[in-house]
Design a protein around this motif. Structure first.
Motif, short mmCIF file in Angstrom:
data_model
loop_
_atom_site.label_atom_id
_atom_site.label_comp_id
_atom_site.label_asym_id
_atom_site.label_seq_id
_atom_site.Cartn_x
_atom_site.Cartn_y
_atom_site.Cartn_z
N GLU A 10 5.31 5.08 1.56
CA GLU A 10 5.64 6.45 1.97
C GLU A 10 6.30 6.47 3.34
OE1 GLU A 10 5.44 9.37 0.28
OE2 GLU A 10 4.89 8.15 -1.45
N MET A 11 5.78 5.66 4.25
CA MET A 11 6.36 5.58 5.60
C MET A 11 7.79 5.04 5.50
SD MET A 11 7.01 3.20 8.38
CE MET A 11 6.14 1.79 7.79
N LEU A 12 7.98 4.01 4.68
CA LEU A 12 9.31 3.44 4.52
C LEU A 12 10.27 4.44 3.85
CD1 LEU A 12 8.59 -0.27 3.56
CD2 LEU A 12 9.68 0.58 5.63
N LYS A 13 9.76 5.21 2.92
CA LYS A 13 10.59 6.22 2.26
C LYS A 13 11.10 7.21 3.30
CE LYS A 13 10.46 9.80 -1.28
NZ LYS A 13 9.63 10.55 -2.22
N PHE A 32 13.66 5.52 5.48
CA PHE A 32 14.91 5.34 4.74
C PHE A 32 15.71 6.63 4.71
CE2 PHE A 32 13.42 1.31 3.64
CZ PHE A 32 14.42 0.60 2.99
N GLN A 33 15.03 7.76 4.52
CA GLN A 33 15.72 9.05 4.52
C GLN A 33 16.38 9.32 5.87
OE1 GLN A 33 12.62 11.75 3.30
NE2 GLN A 33 13.26 11.70 1.15
N LYS A 34 15.66 9.01 6.95
CA LYS A 34 16.22 9.19 8.29
C LYS A 34 17.39 8.25 8.53
CE LYS A 34 12.02 11.06 10.26
NZ LYS A 34 10.87 10.86 11.13
N ALA A 35 17.25 7.02 8.06
CA ALA A 35 18.34 6.04 8.22
C ALA A 35 19.56 6.48 7.43
CB ALA A 35 17.88 4.66 7.77
N GLN A 36 19.37 6.98 6.21
CA GLN A 36 20.48 7.46 5.39
C GLN A 36 21.17 8.64 6.08
OE1 GLN A 36 20.87 4.68 3.25
NE2 GLN A 36 21.85 6.33 2.14
N TRP A 37 20.38 9.53 6.66
CA TRP A 37 20.96 10.66 7.37
C TRP A 37 21.81 10.17 8.53
CZ3 TRP A 37 20.87 12.28 12.38
CH2 TRP A 37 21.43 13.54 12.62
N LEU A 38 21.30 9.20 9.30
CA LEU A 38 22.04 8.65 10.43
C LEU A 38 23.33 7.97 9.97
CD1 LEU A 38 22.26 8.01 13.44
CD2 LEU A 38 20.88 5.97 13.03
N LEU A 39 23.24 7.18 8.92
CA LEU A 39 24.44 6.51 8.39
C LEU A 39 25.48 7.54 7.93
CD1 LEU A 39 22.81 3.57 6.40
CD2 LEU A 39 24.13 3.40 8.53
N SER A 40 25.00 8.59 7.30
CA SER A 40 25.89 9.65 6.85
C SER A 40 26.56 10.35 8.04
CB SER A 40 25.12 10.65 6.00
OG SER A 40 25.91 11.74 5.65
N PRO A 72 0.84 -1.21 0.00
CA PRO A 72 0.00 0.00 0.00
C PRO A 72 0.88 1.26 0.00
CG PRO A 72 -0.69 -1.53 1.73
CD PRO A 72 0.58 -2.07 1.16
N LYS A 73 0.37 2.29 -0.66
CA LYS A 73 1.13 3.54 -0.78
C LYS A 73 1.52 4.11 0.58
CE LYS A 73 1.38 7.93 -3.01
NZ LYS A 73 1.22 8.59 -4.25
N PRO A 74 0.64 4.11 1.61
CA PRO A 74 1.05 4.64 2.93
C PRO A 74 2.26 3.88 3.52
CG PRO A 74 -1.33 4.38 2.86
CD PRO A 74 -0.78 3.76 1.60
N VAL A 75 2.33 2.58 3.27
CA VAL A 75 3.46 1.78 3.76
C VAL A 75 4.73 2.20 3.03
CG1 VAL A 75 4.45 -0.55 3.86
CG2 VAL A 75 2.04 -0.19 4.47
#
Length: 157
Positions: free
Chosen positions: A21-24, A27-35, A16-19
């Motif tokens: 979008e939530m994962l997107k 993922f952005q937050k995880a990428q920021w943390l990894l960076s 589902p699109k909400p799932v």
């Protein structure tokens, strides 16, 4: 790292699109943390390399050849704020051929040798004091004045 399972779910168009979008967003937050973690690791590496470069005599010759070093000097060389250096070395240790040391051990002030004009770290002066006291006759310890004279003979006030 980001789980491959979550990557697969995010790419799965049947979700589902909400799932998705939530994962997107996650993922952005995880990428920021990894960076941020990678940036911190790089800063610590650069700070440590500059400390080692400055304290080469300590590593090549021994602890009594440690040089005065201020965090401001390392901050300038690495191109970061001094508080960044302070946070980077806080509770961090380095394993060397001479042993394991806290990174903060390599920072400290000093004075000049009156005979040579070279900088001498307080740590070196402490080592010299321990050497003088260790070599004294324990049945007739040196007076403070005699210790001062030995320091003066070594060019230290």
């Amino acid at each position: 790292r980001i789980s491959k399972e979550y990557v697969a779910v995010k790419k799965d168009r049947s979700q589902p699109k909400p799932v998705r979008e939530m994962l997107k967003d996650k993922f952005q937050k995880a990428q920021w943390l990894l960076s941020a973690i990678e940036q911190r690791r790089n800063t610590l590496r650069r700070v440590t390399q500059e400390i080692v470069k400055h304290q080469r005599p300590f590593f090549d010759v021994g602890p009594d050849h440690i040089l005065p070093l201020k965090m401001e000097q390392i901050a300038e060389r690495v191109g970061v704020h001094v508080t960044t250096v302070s946070r980077a070395v806080d509770d961090k240790w380095v394993e060397t051929p001479r042993g394991v040391f806290p990174l903060k051990r390599f920072f400290g002030g000093g004075t000049k040798n009156n005979q040579t004009g070279e900088d001498v770290a307080w740590e070196t002066i402490k080592q010299k004091l321990l050497e003088i006291i260790g070599a004294e006759d324990k049945s007739k310890p040196l007076s403070d004045e005699e210790i001062v004279e030995r320091f003066k003979a070594a060019g230290l006030n």
